[in-house]
Scaffold this active site. Structure first.
Site, PDB file in Angstrom:
ATOM      1  N   GLU A 285      -6.970   0.719  10.636  1.00 25.47           N
ATOM      2  CA  GLU A 285      -5.515   0.739  10.795  1.00 25.47           C
ATOM      3  C   GLU A 285      -5.006   2.169  10.695  1.00 25.47           C
ATOM      4  O   GLU A 285      -5.523   2.924   9.873  1.00 25.47           O
ATOM      5  CB  GLU A 285      -4.861  -0.097   9.686  1.00 25.47           C
TER       6      GLU A 285
ATOM      7  N   ARG B 133      -8.668  -8.234   5.354  1.00 23.33           N
ATOM      8  CA  ARG B 133      -8.928  -6.865   5.804  1.00 23.33           C
ATOM      9  C   ARG B 133      -9.671  -6.970   7.134  1.00 23.33           C
ATOM     10  O   ARG B 133     -10.553  -7.811   7.300  1.00 23.33           O
ATOM     11  CB  ARG B 133      -9.803  -6.102   4.802  1.00 23.33           C
TER      12      ARG B 133
ATOM     13  N   HIS C  43       0.300  -5.607   9.593  1.00 25.02           N
ATOM     14  CA  HIS C  43      -0.017  -5.669   8.145  1.00 25.02           C
ATOM     15  C   HIS C  43       1.234  -5.979   7.308  1.00 25.02           C
ATOM     16  O   HIS C  43       1.685  -5.145   6.516  1.00 25.02           O
ATOM     17  CB  HIS C  43      -0.681  -4.373   7.668  1.00 25.02           C
TER      18      HIS C  43
HETATM   19  C1  GLV Z   1      -2.264  -5.991   1.196  1.00 25.36           C
HETATM   20  O1  GLV Z   1      -3.015  -6.004   2.140  1.00 25.36           O
HETATM   21  C2  GLV Z   1      -2.705  -5.900  -0.147  1.00 25.36           C
HETATM   22  O2  GLV Z   1      -3.904  -5.773  -0.395  1.00 25.36           O
HETATM   23  O3  GLV Z   1      -1.841  -5.938  -1.032  1.00 25.36           O
END
Ligand code: GLV
Ligand code: GLV
Length: 321
Positions: A269, A240, A287
């Site tokens: 984001e 993150r 992402h």
């Molecule tokens: C992606 O970032 C997730 O947490 O699945």
């Protein structure tokens, strides 16, 4: 049928979820085909449903939780669940679930990809060729660093961190890790050594982040400790954005004390800091950690099964609160 349960899936996910929910007599509503719902929309659409499947881009705070009186389960379509106030949900008797394990390989692949891309200037090479600026092989063009013999520091040696280490080991990396607990089996299979965070930062040639975001991990890498890092370190983040102080990272990318970064996640984001898009030594992805057909199908299936279990009065497969 009377008393049929209803689930809202805030955004379209692989069809398998809808199929198995409907096979189990649950009515499925899709919030949107192609965009994030607003807070008001989530509140309106969850008022009368029994369950909700959420995306990591849906922020499920107290106010929303208070306005979903019938909801028994919030099933997050992600392994991370920092987007949900899961403790408050628990107080309200709402189960929160995630989708662990099944996206571990997909995410580890992308972390390895980012390590390779950042260390070997994939982005600059790709841009050069596409812009027709490749005028021929050159002896010192876009030189990078190789992985063999380098020390990879894994911050957070959970499933994903360990899977990244296993991959990197086959590239000849030496593995060190920072984690709450000693991982004996992992140490046996990879010769990994456990380090304090400070020592890991001092020793690593490459650093890869694999921690969940929480109050304890917010800006875990910050102004104070990032200066312990080796000059020319490579930093990869598939966890993150908020785990690293991005402003500090940008400074260090600018003054080249960090050789390069490979990022899949960002603070706030999708509004990323402008500097990231202009700096030459950062490779950026939108992402994509779990973005494989395999992982997303299995995530859809697990998110649906968690809902089915809880609505039938059974325990969830992967409850987090
Ligand atoms: C992606 O970032 C997730 O947490 O699945
Ligand atoms: C996530 O699945 C982790 O534990 O690394």
């Amino acid at each position: 049928m009377k008393n049929q349960k209803v689930v809202l899936i805030t955004r379209k996910i692989p069809l398998i979820a809808q199929q198995i929910l409907e096979e189990n007599g649950i009515i499925v509503k899709i919030g949107s085909k192609s965009r994030v719902l607003s807070k008001e929309e989530i509140i309106n659409k969850t008022k009368y449903v029994d369950a909700v499947i959420t995306m990591l881009s849906d922020k499920i705070d107290r106010e929303i939780i208070d306005k979903m009186p019938k909801v028994k389960i919030i099933s997050n379509f992600a392994v991370g669940y920092n987007n949900i106030d899961f403790s408050y949900a628990k107080e309200k008797g709402i189960v929160v679930t995630n989708t662990p394990d099944i996206l571990t390989n997909a995410t580890a692949d992308i972390a390895l990809g980012l390590i390779l891309a950042a260390s070997r200037n994939f982005h600059l090479g790709n841009k050069m060729v596409r812009e027709q600026k490749f005028t021929g092989w050159a002896p010192e063009m876009l030189l990078g660093v190789e992985l063999f013999g380098k020390t990879l520091g894994i911050i957070g040696a959970g499933r994903i961190g360990q899977a990244v280490a296993n991959r990197a080991k086959s590239f000849g990396c030496k593995i060190i890790y920072f984690s709450q607990s000693k991982k004996s089996e992992f140490e046996k299979t990879t010769d990994a050594k456990k380090f304090s965070l400070e020592n890991l930062l001092k020793e690593s040639d490459i650093i890869s982040l694999h921690l969940p975001l929480s109050e304890n991990t917010y800006h875990l890498l910050n102004k104070e400790n990032m200066h312990l890092m080796k000059k020319n370190v490579i930093i990869v983040n598939t966890a993150r954005g908020e785990i690293i102080d991005e402003s500090e990272l940008i400074k260090m990318l600018k003054n080249k004390s960090v050789f390069a970064a490979g990022l899949d996640v960002y603070e706030n984001e999708p509004n990323l800091k402008k500097d990231f898009t202009t700096l030459q030594n950062v490779f950026l992805l939108p992402h994509l950690g779990s973005a494989t057909f395999e992982a997303r199908n299995k995530m859809a299936e697990l998110a649906a099964k968690n809902v089915i279990n809880v609505l039938k009065g059974n325990s969830a497969i992967s409850q987090v609160n």
